[in-house]
Design a protein around this motif. Sequence first.
Motif, PDB file in Angstrom:
ATOM      1  N   PRO A  44       1.020  -1.499  -0.089  1.00 30.58           N
ATOM      2  CA  PRO A  44       0.015  -0.161   0.054  1.00 30.58           C
ATOM      3  C   PRO A  44       0.701   1.284  -0.013  1.00 30.58           C
ATOM      4  O   PRO A  44       2.352   0.900   0.110  1.00 30.58           O
ATOM      5  CB  PRO A  44      -1.115  -0.016   1.488  1.00 30.58           C
ATOM      6  CG  PRO A  44      -0.458  -1.480   1.889  1.00 30.58           C
ATOM      7  CD  PRO A  44       0.797  -2.016   1.208  1.00 30.58           C
ATOM      8  N   ALA A  45      -0.286   2.072  -0.265  1.00 27.16           N
ATOM      9  CA  ALA A  45       1.312   3.815  -0.472  1.00 27.16           C
ATOM     10  C   ALA A  45       1.404   3.936   1.070  1.00 27.16           C
ATOM     11  O   ALA A  45       2.185   5.093   0.869  1.00 27.16           O
ATOM     12  CB  ALA A  45       0.081   4.600  -1.032  1.00 27.16           C
ATOM     13  N   THR A  46       0.701   3.817   2.283  1.00 25.93           N
ATOM     14  CA  THR A  46       1.294   4.789   3.328  1.00 25.93           C
ATOM     15  C   THR A  46       1.148   3.152   4.411  1.00 25.93           C
ATOM     16  O   THR A  46       0.455   2.803   4.159  1.00 25.93           O
ATOM     17  CB  THR A  46       0.133   5.643   3.967  1.00 25.93           C
ATOM     18  OG1 THR A  46      -0.771   5.175   4.002  1.00 25.93           O
ATOM     19  CG2 THR A  46       0.150   6.890   2.717  1.00 25.93           C
ATOM     20  N   ILE A  47       2.381   4.446   5.324  1.00 27.00           N
ATOM     21  CA  ILE A  47       2.099   3.041   6.356  1.00 27.00           C
ATOM     22  C   ILE A  47       1.201   2.499   7.836  1.00 27.00           C
ATOM     23  O   ILE A  47       0.752   1.245   7.151  1.00 27.00           O
ATOM     24  CB  ILE A  47       3.501   3.495   7.155  1.00 27.00           C
ATOM     25  CG1 ILE A  47       4.953   3.276   7.076  1.00 27.00           C
ATOM     26  CG2 ILE A  47       3.398   2.493   8.708  1.00 27.00           C
ATOM     27  CD1 ILE A  47       5.246   2.131   6.523  1.00 27.00           C
ATOM     28  N   PRO A  48       0.133   3.682   7.568  1.00 27.33           N
ATOM     29  CA  PRO A  48      -0.952   3.274   8.046  1.00 27.33           C
ATOM     30  C   PRO A  48      -1.853   2.471   7.377  1.00 27.33           C
ATOM     31  O   PRO A  48      -2.609   1.866   7.549  1.00 27.33           O
ATOM     32  CB  PRO A  48      -1.930   5.040   8.218  1.00 27.33           C
ATOM     33  CG  PRO A  48      -0.284   5.817   8.113  1.00 27.33           C
ATOM     34  CD  PRO A  48       0.379   5.182   7.502  1.00 27.33           C
ATOM     35  N   GLU A  49      -2.112   2.413   5.806  1.00 27.37           N
ATOM     36  CA  GLU A  49      -2.760   1.726   4.740  1.00 27.37           C
ATOM     37  C   GLU A  49      -2.508   0.152   5.337  1.00 27.37           C
ATOM     38  O   GLU A  49      -2.809  -0.712   4.810  1.00 27.37           O
ATOM     39  CB  GLU A  49      -2.790   2.395   3.600  1.00 27.37           C
ATOM     40  CG  GLU A  49      -3.162   1.929   2.169  1.00 27.37           C
ATOM     41  CD  GLU A  49      -5.149   2.290   2.843  1.00 27.37           C
ATOM     42  OE1 GLU A  49      -5.697   0.582   2.077  1.00 27.37           O
ATOM     43  OE2 GLU A  49      -4.943   2.656   3.085  1.00 27.37           O
ATOM     44  N   PHE A  50      -0.573   0.271   5.801  1.00 24.47           N
ATOM     45  CA  PHE A  50      -0.534  -0.999   5.243  1.00 24.47           C
ATOM     46  C   PHE A  50      -1.098  -1.977   6.799  1.00 24.47           C
ATOM     47  O   PHE A  50      -1.492  -2.744   6.818  1.00 24.47           O
ATOM     48  CB  PHE A  50       1.276  -0.946   5.967  1.00 24.47           C
ATOM     49  CG  PHE A  50       1.661  -2.679   5.300  1.00 24.47           C
ATOM     50  CD1 PHE A  50       1.120  -2.954   4.638  1.00 24.47           C
ATOM     51  CD2 PHE A  50       3.574  -1.685   5.434  1.00 24.47           C
ATOM     52  CE1 PHE A  50       1.841  -4.160   3.685  1.00 24.47           C
ATOM     53  CE2 PHE A  50       4.009  -2.965   4.511  1.00 24.47           C
ATOM     54  CZ  PHE A  50       3.187  -4.218   4.188  1.00 24.47           C
ATOM     55  N   TYR A  51      -1.566  -1.128   7.780  1.00 26.08           N
ATOM     56  CA  TYR A  51      -1.705  -1.663   8.959  1.00 26.08           C
ATOM     57  C   TYR A  51      -3.389  -0.983   9.043  1.00 26.08           C
ATOM     58  O   TYR A  51      -4.348  -1.555  10.444  1.00 26.08           O
ATOM     59  CB  TYR A  51      -1.262  -1.384  10.069  1.00 26.08           C
ATOM     60  CG  TYR A  51       0.483  -1.386  10.345  1.00 26.08           C
ATOM     61  CD1 TYR A  51       0.094  -3.015  11.167  1.00 26.08           C
ATOM     62  CD2 TYR A  51       1.546  -0.894   9.886  1.00 26.08           C
ATOM     63  CE1 TYR A  51       1.841  -2.862  11.147  1.00 26.08           C
ATOM     64  CE2 TYR A  51       2.522  -1.167  10.856  1.00 26.08           C
ATOM     65  CZ  TYR A  51       2.496  -2.743  11.369  1.00 26.08           C
ATOM     66  OH  TYR A  51       4.001  -2.971  11.013  1.00 26.08           O
ATOM     67  N   LYS A  52      -4.107  -0.998   8.408  1.00 28.24           N
ATOM     68  CA  LYS A  52      -5.122  -1.158   8.490  1.00 28.24           C
ATOM     69  C   LYS A  52      -6.179  -2.835   8.706  1.00 28.24           C
ATOM     70  O   LYS A  52      -5.749  -3.522   7.979  1.00 28.24           O
ATOM     71  CB  LYS A  52      -5.570  -0.506   7.407  1.00 28.24           C
ATOM     72  CG  LYS A  52      -7.697  -0.704   7.220  1.00 28.24           C
ATOM     73  CD  LYS A  52      -7.929   0.034   5.686  1.00 28.24           C
ATOM     74  CE  LYS A  52      -7.262   0.526   4.617  1.00 28.24           C
ATOM     75  NZ  LYS A  52      -7.836   0.824   3.556  1.00 28.24           N
ATOM     76  N   GLY A  53      -7.213  -2.408  10.179  1.00 27.57           N
ATOM     77  CA  GLY A  53      -7.680  -3.597  10.374  1.00 27.57           C
ATOM     78  C   GLY A  53      -7.185  -4.521  10.983  1.00 27.57           C
ATOM     79  O   GLY A  53      -7.311  -5.307  11.956  1.00 27.57           O
TER      80      GLY A  53
END
Length: 155
Positions: A44-53
Amino acid sequence: SVCALVQQLRRSASVGVGCAADIVINYPLWIIAKRMGVGISAMPATIPEFYKGGGSLWLSLGPTTILEDVSKRVLEDQVFPKLCLEGFGIDRELMASVFAGAFAAATFCSQVEHVITAAHAKELTMSGAVKHIFHERGGLHGLILPPGMLAMMFR
């Protein structure tokens, strides 16, 4: 006693911290596999997106563990003794653990994993993924009986 309760709370807290550390370390690899499985970019584009969920997964560990523990005890103490598994060389505790894991997967884990995967695949928030599944994938049926549930039960 109060001392025993404090000890149990410390143990539970350390398990929770350990689970959180596991998610911080292993969740990205799990998400990469999920994202690739639905045909989108692994990263994913961002770290927060990576850890979504990740928070939802961490919160789901409590109910998952309770479901596994209670169903294992019921199977081990109430159901399997009546089946005389020991006569066939089958360990009652092992069988109860296997079936308890499958039960937790069918009743809770596969639903959480489905929402996390949908959130990544459709680029939605977790609540947005729940709404999407409900409205686009069969309402309550789509939430309760996600695709791949049987595979999760067997893994």
